[in-house]
Design a protein around this motif. Structure first.
Motif, PDB file in Angstrom:
ATOM      1  N   GLY A  46      33.897  11.177  -2.972  1.00  6.06           N
ATOM      2  CA  GLY A  46      33.639  11.908  -1.722  1.00  6.06           C
ATOM      3  C   GLY A  46      33.947  11.140  -0.458  1.00  6.06           C
ATOM      4  N   ARG A  47      33.341  11.491   0.800  1.00  8.81           N
ATOM      5  CA  ARG A  47      33.838  10.772   1.760  1.00  8.81           C
ATOM      6  C   ARG A  47      32.882   9.519   2.150  1.00  8.81           C
ATOM      7  NH1 ARG A  47      37.832  13.392   3.996  1.00  8.81           N
ATOM      8  NH2 ARG A  47      38.287  15.456   3.990  1.00  8.81           N
ATOM      9  N   PRO A  48      33.062   8.891   2.777  1.00 10.62           N
ATOM     10  CA  PRO A  48      32.299   7.701   3.290  1.00 10.62           C
ATOM     11  C   PRO A  48      31.120   8.376   4.041  1.00 10.62           C
ATOM     12  CG  PRO A  48      34.477   7.137   3.977  1.00 10.62           C
ATOM     13  CD  PRO A  48      34.523   8.540   3.516  1.00 10.62           C
ATOM     14  N   SER A  49      30.112   7.783   3.883  1.00 12.23           N
ATOM     15  CA  SER A  49      28.771   7.839   4.670  1.00 12.23           C
ATOM     16  C   SER A  49      29.017   7.931   6.020  1.00 12.23           C
ATOM     17  CB  SER A  49      27.653   7.212   4.292  1.00 12.23           C
ATOM     18  OG  SER A  49      26.342   7.477   4.910  1.00 12.23           O
ATOM     19  N   LEU A  50      28.460   8.834   6.985  1.00 11.97           N
ATOM     20  CA  LEU A  50      28.479   8.601   8.430  1.00 11.97           C
ATOM     21  C   LEU A  50      27.424   7.926   8.758  1.00 11.97           C
ATOM     22  CD1 LEU A  50      29.329  12.540   8.949  1.00 11.97           C
ATOM     23  CD2 LEU A  50      30.808  10.591   9.462  1.00 11.97           C
ATOM     24  N   SER A  51      26.336   8.012   8.002  1.00 16.96           N
ATOM     25  CA  SER A  51      25.027   6.839   8.287  1.00 16.96           C
ATOM     26  C   SER A  51      25.354   5.523   8.210  1.00 16.96           C
ATOM     27  CB  SER A  51      24.052   7.293   7.586  1.00 16.96           C
ATOM     28  OG  SER A  51      23.790   8.942   7.517  1.00 16.96           O
ATOM     29  N   GLY A  52      26.466   5.234   7.445  1.00 13.72           N
ATOM     30  CA  GLY A  52      26.566   3.782   6.943  1.00 13.72           C
ATOM     31  C   GLY A  52      25.835   3.236   5.770  1.00 13.72           C
ATOM     32  N   GLY A  53      26.687   2.418   5.286  1.00 15.06           N
ATOM     33  CA  GLY A  53      26.143   1.729   4.006  1.00 15.06           C
ATOM     34  C   GLY A  53      26.380   2.585   2.722  1.00 15.06           C
ATOM     35  N   SER A  54      25.606   2.610   1.946  1.00 16.56           N
ATOM     36  CA  SER A  54      25.609   3.390   0.795  1.00 16.56           C
ATOM     37  C   SER A  54      24.781   4.956   0.995  1.00 16.56           C
ATOM     38  CB  SER A  54      25.219   2.492  -0.598  1.00 16.56           C
ATOM     39  OG  SER A  54      24.065   2.238  -0.467  1.00 16.56           O
ATOM     40  N   THR A  55      24.202   5.015   2.018  1.00 16.11           N
ATOM     41  CA  THR A  55      23.116   6.173   2.164  1.00 16.11           C
ATOM     42  C   THR A  55      23.977   7.447   2.423  1.00 16.11           C
ATOM     43  OG1 THR A  55      23.199   5.815   4.650  1.00 16.11           O
ATOM     44  CG2 THR A  55      21.459   4.809   3.183  1.00 16.11           C
ATOM     45  N   ARG A  56      23.295   8.380   1.701  1.00 15.57           N
ATOM     46  CA  ARG A  56      24.402   9.559   1.733  1.00 15.57           C
ATOM     47  C   ARG A  56      23.933  10.446   3.287  1.00 15.57           C
ATOM     48  NH1 ARG A  56      24.577  12.959  -3.509  1.00 15.57           N
ATOM     49  NH2 ARG A  56      25.900  14.070  -2.214  1.00 15.57           N
ATOM     50  N   SER A  57      25.182  11.008   3.975  1.00 17.67           N
ATOM     51  CA  SER A  57      24.903  11.426   5.116  1.00 17.67           C
ATOM     52  C   SER A  57      24.158  13.020   4.940  1.00 17.67           C
ATOM     53  CB  SER A  57      26.271  11.797   5.710  1.00 17.67           C
ATOM     54  OG  SER A  57      27.047  10.611   5.911  1.00 17.67           O
ATOM     55  N   PRO A  58      23.055  13.261   5.567  1.00 22.75           N
ATOM     56  CA  PRO A  58      22.504  14.556   5.818  1.00 22.75           C
ATOM     57  C   PRO A  58      23.450  15.669   6.060  1.00 22.75           C
ATOM     58  CG  PRO A  58      21.314  12.910   7.224  1.00 22.75           C
ATOM     59  CD  PRO A  58      22.785  12.207   6.804  1.00 22.75           C
ATOM     60  N   GLN A  59      23.142  16.862   5.459  1.00 23.03           N
ATOM     61  CA  GLN A  59      23.923  17.904   5.538  1.00 23.03           C
ATOM     62  C   GLN A  59      23.230  19.143   5.993  1.00 23.03           C
ATOM     63  OE1 GLN A  59      26.118  18.498   2.023  1.00 23.03           O
ATOM     64  NE2 GLN A  59      27.913  17.347   2.279  1.00 23.03           N
ATOM     65  N   ILE A  60      23.719  19.965   6.759  1.00 22.71           N
ATOM     66  CA  ILE A  60      23.155  21.419   7.072  1.00 22.71           C
ATOM     67  C   ILE A  60      24.363  22.449   6.676  1.00 22.71           C
ATOM     68  CG2 ILE A  60      21.518  20.340   8.776  1.00 22.71           C
ATOM     69  CD1 ILE A  60      23.508  21.516  11.107  1.00 22.71           C
ATOM     70  N   GLY A  61      23.600  23.379   6.541  1.00 19.16           N
ATOM     71  CA  GLY A  61      24.248  24.698   6.495  1.00 19.16           C
ATOM     72  C   GLY A  61      24.219  25.454   7.563  1.00 19.16           C
ATOM     73  N   VAL A  62      25.500  26.277   8.141  1.00 20.79           N
ATOM     74  CA  VAL A  62      25.266  26.964   9.248  1.00 20.79           C
ATOM     75  C   VAL A  62      26.131  28.567   9.083  1.00 20.79           C
ATOM     76  CG1 VAL A  62      25.598  27.455  11.775  1.00 20.79           C
ATOM     77  CG2 VAL A  62      25.036  25.231  10.892  1.00 20.79           C
ATOM     78  N   ARG A  63      25.420  29.352   9.312  1.00 21.32           N
ATOM     79  CA  ARG A  63      26.317  30.762   9.331  1.00 21.32           C
ATOM     80  C   ARG A  63      26.758  31.249  10.738  1.00 21.32           C
ATOM     81  NH1 ARG A  63      24.792  33.999   4.802  1.00 21.32           N
ATOM     82  NH2 ARG A  63      25.323  35.984   6.014  1.00 21.32           N
ATOM     83  N   LEU A  64      28.221  31.578  10.651  1.00 18.75           N
ATOM     84  CA  LEU A  64      28.778  31.794  11.798  1.00 18.75           C
ATOM     85  C   LEU A  64      29.388  33.184  11.960  1.00 18.75           C
ATOM     86  CD1 LEU A  64      30.598  28.450  12.210  1.00 18.75           C
ATOM     87  CD2 LEU A  64      28.909  29.072  13.350  1.00 18.75           C
ATOM     88  N   PRO A  65      29.434  33.807  13.142  1.00 16.95           N
ATOM     89  CA  PRO A  65      30.214  35.068  13.500  1.00 16.95           C
ATOM     90  C   PRO A  65      31.447  34.635  12.973  1.00 16.95           C
ATOM     91  CG  PRO A  65      28.885  34.639  15.256  1.00 16.95           C
ATOM     92  CD  PRO A  65      28.638  33.316  14.386  1.00 16.95           C
ATOM     93  N   SER A  66      32.347  35.948  12.328  1.00 23.28           N
ATOM     94  CA  SER A  66      33.608  35.395  12.233  1.00 23.28           C
ATOM     95  C   SER A  66      34.574  34.963  13.308  1.00 23.28           C
ATOM     96  CB  SER A  66      34.166  36.691  11.365  1.00 23.28           C
ATOM     97  OG  SER A  66      34.168  37.969  12.177  1.00 23.28           O
TER      98      SER A  66
END
Length: 97
Positions: A46-66
């Motif tokens: 996977g991609r490197p953490s945006l938070s730094g180090g070995s911690t996983r970056s939090p994710q959110i899901g968003v629904r968008l109009p088309s």
């Protein structure tokens, strides 16, 4: 965490080496593997953490109009970046205002 190489992994490696090399070279490689060789678990993909180090970056899901999704895709393509980069930049600008 290290542990001994699992038998099925060693067997698969041996078979692959034998298929890709002549018998003499493959045997020389296998002979170089000590019985006590340690198995190192592969790094998480996977991609490197945006938070730094070995911690996983939090994710959110968003629904968008088309139509908004289409605009997001177009913007990302125009800038040559991923859609998530555009969303992060826009959210940062919004929350900084």
């Amino acid at each position: 965490m290290n542990s001994k190489i699992p038998a099925q992994v060693k067997a698969a490696l041996d078979a692959e080496i034998a298929a890709d090399t002549d018998d003499e070279a493959g045997q020389a490689y296998r002979d170089g593997l000590p019985e006590s060789a340690e198995w190192v678990k592969p790094a998480r993909a996977g991609r490197p953490s945006l938070s730094g180090g070995s911690t996983r970056s939090p994710q959110i899901g968003v629904r968008l109009p088309s139509d908004l999704k289409q605009r997001l895709e177009e913007r990302a393509a125009h800038e040559g970046v991923r859609e998530s980069d555009v969303v992060r930049e826009a959210l940062e600008a919004f929350l900084s205002a």
